[in-house]
Design an enzyme around this catalytic site. Structure first.
Site, mmCIF file in Angstrom:
data_model
loop_
_atom_site.group_PDB
_atom_site.id
_atom_site.type_symbol
_atom_site.label_atom_id
_atom_site.label_comp_id
_atom_site.label_asym_id
_atom_site.label_seq_id
_atom_site.Cartn_x
_atom_site.Cartn_y
_atom_site.Cartn_z
ATOM 1 N N TYR A 30 0.672 -1.137 0.001
ATOM 2 C CA TYR A 30 -0.055 -0.044 -0.079
ATOM 3 C C TYR A 30 0.735 1.405 0.108
ATOM 4 C CZ TYR A 30 1.056 0.787 4.978
ATOM 5 O OH TYR A 30 1.585 1.041 6.011
ATOM 6 N N LYS A 144 6.553 -1.868 2.146
ATOM 7 C CA LYS A 144 5.330 -1.098 2.638
ATOM 8 C C LYS A 144 4.263 -2.450 2.395
ATOM 9 C CE LYS A 144 3.357 3.412 3.210
ATOM 10 N NZ LYS A 144 3.249 3.196 4.650
ATOM 11 N N GLU A 176 12.712 2.530 14.036
ATOM 12 C CA GLU A 176 11.903 3.323 13.461
ATOM 13 C C GLU A 176 10.686 3.399 14.490
ATOM 14 O OE1 GLU A 176 10.047 2.569 9.453
ATOM 15 O OE2 GLU A 176 10.067 0.472 10.096
ATOM 16 N N LEU A 200 11.218 1.245 7.335
ATOM 17 C CA LEU A 200 10.729 1.486 5.841
ATOM 18 C C LEU A 200 11.144 2.774 5.372
ATOM 19 C CD1 LEU A 200 7.707 1.009 3.952
ATOM 20 C CD2 LEU A 200 7.123 3.204 5.056
HETATM 21 N N1 PMP Z 1 7.891 3.621 8.998
HETATM 22 C C1 PMP Z 1 6.805 3.112 8.876
HETATM 23 C C2 PMP Z 1 6.718 1.444 9.660
HETATM 24 C C3 PMP Z 1 5.488 3.595 8.456
HETATM 25 O O1 PMP Z 1 4.297 2.675 8.526
HETATM 26 C C4 PMP Z 1 5.477 4.860 8.103
HETATM 27 C C5 PMP Z 1 4.437 5.327 7.392
HETATM 28 N N2 PMP Z 1 3.793 5.028 6.512
HETATM 29 C C6 PMP Z 1 6.833 5.500 7.920
HETATM 30 C C7 PMP Z 1 7.910 4.941 8.615
HETATM 31 C C8 PMP Z 1 7.095 6.723 7.549
HETATM 32 O O2 PMP Z 1 6.813 6.838 6.107
HETATM 33 P P1 PMP Z 1 6.306 8.160 5.181
HETATM 34 O O3 PMP Z 1 7.049 9.359 5.649
HETATM 35 O O4 PMP Z 1 6.606 7.757 3.716
HETATM 36 O O5 PMP Z 1 4.886 8.340 5.520
#
Ligand code: PMP
Length: 301
Positions: A30, A144, A176, A200
């Site tokens: 996603y 993701k 994270e 991610l």
């Molecule tokens: N890490 C994880 C596990 C996440 O779910 C997200 C949010 N989707 C992020 C980091 C941050 O990613 P982004 O800045 O692309 O929203």
């Protein structure tokens, strides 16, 4: 209205088969696209990450980037909010029976959009609280994937404890958040975990790194441990929907002076100004230029 497999329908009329592998196994990927003033922020970066996710789990991308943009624009148009978060999911599709292995299937595509209200700077000055937890997730966190069981359990626990997020650590190294990336500042240097299988690769993380470099701030994509986090001058988390949030309490312990820090403030302001640039749209891009590159170039010109 939502989009499901070629049709725009009312949310309560959007149905998938029980044989959909997204439903049965979380077999899909996603993306979440932030929309500011009806512009997609970081479109290319999100589409590239979607492609990387589809490649990683071996699903053929059902749409070209132009087609995705058309679908996103249409779904945004049904919603009157000027700031929205578009959720887009591609699952492997439906097989004839439930089994771990699958045939070649037609992917299921689902898109929805909800209004978002970005938080004001004033409301963030005292910072947010988080909990920390051991990171027990699999070793492909850079994909993701819709199978988010560990992440949602951490998020729920954080919520029930009145916290914004759960910050995760593996062998004492901060990886994270359950739905965000983590940054710390120590002695005017910014640190965040390097890309790889443990995190991610957040789009907001990438924009923050670019802003920091643009502003000649010291930034290192180096891992740091929980002790460094607890003793940091500043802690932030980043995500597309939460942007850049200062964290001032971790496991009920106050970080530094308990207030959002000066480096966060500078990066936050710059991020806000990028959001308002209408140029952050696919159609304005030069060939091979990401929206963030374009914005950085515009800022430098
Ligand atoms: N890490 C994880 C596990 C996440 O779910 C997200 C949010 N989707 C992020 C980091 C941050 O990613 P982004 O800045 O692309 O929203």
């Amino acid at each position: 209205m939502v989009y499901l497999n070629g049709n725009f329908v009312q949310k309560d009329k959007a149905y998938i088969s029980v044989m959909d592998r997204g439903f049965l196994f979380g077999d899909g990927v996603y993306e979440v696209f932030p929309i500011y003033n009806n512009n997609v922020f970081g479109l290319d970066s999100h589409l590239n990450r979607l492609q990387a996710g589809l490649d990683a789990i071996n699903i053929k991308n059902p749409h070209s980037n132009i087609e995705w943009l058309g679908l996103i624009k249409k779904i945004i148009s049904f919603n009157k909010d000027i700031n929205q978060a578009v959720y887009l999911q591609v699952s492997r599709g439906c097989d004839d029976d439930r089994k771990h292995t699958h045939n070649i299937l037609t992917p299921t595509v689902y898109i929805q959009s909800t209004g978002i209200q970005p938080r004001t700077k004033d409301s963030l000055l005292s910072g947010k609280s988080v909990i920390s937890r051991e990171d027990i997730r699999w070793l492909q966190c850079n994909t993701k994937a819709t199978s988010l069981l560990a992440n949602i359990m951490y998020s729920q626990e954080a919520k029930e404890l009145g916290s914004e997020e759960a910050i995760l650590y593996r062998d004492n190294v901060v990886t994270e958040g359950s739905s965000s990336n983590v940054f710390i500042v120590k002695k005017d240097c910014i640190f965040t975990h390097p890309k790889g299988q443990h995190i991610l690769p957040g789009i907001t993380r990438e924009v923050v790194i670019k802003i920091a470099k643009l502003l000649n701030l010291k930034i290192k994509e180096n891992a740091f441990d929980m002790t460094s986090l607890m003793n940091a001058d500043e802690v932030w988390i980043t995500s597309s929907t939460r942007e850049i949030l200062p964290i001032t309490t971790v496991d009920n312990k106050i970080i530094n002076n308990g207030l959002a820090g000066p480096i966060w403030s500078v990066i936050y302001d710059q991020y806000q100004s990028l959001k308002t640039l209408k140029a952050v749209s696919y159609t304005h891009l030069r060939a091979h230029e990401t929206p963030e590159h374009l914005v950085c170039r515009l800022l430098l010109e």
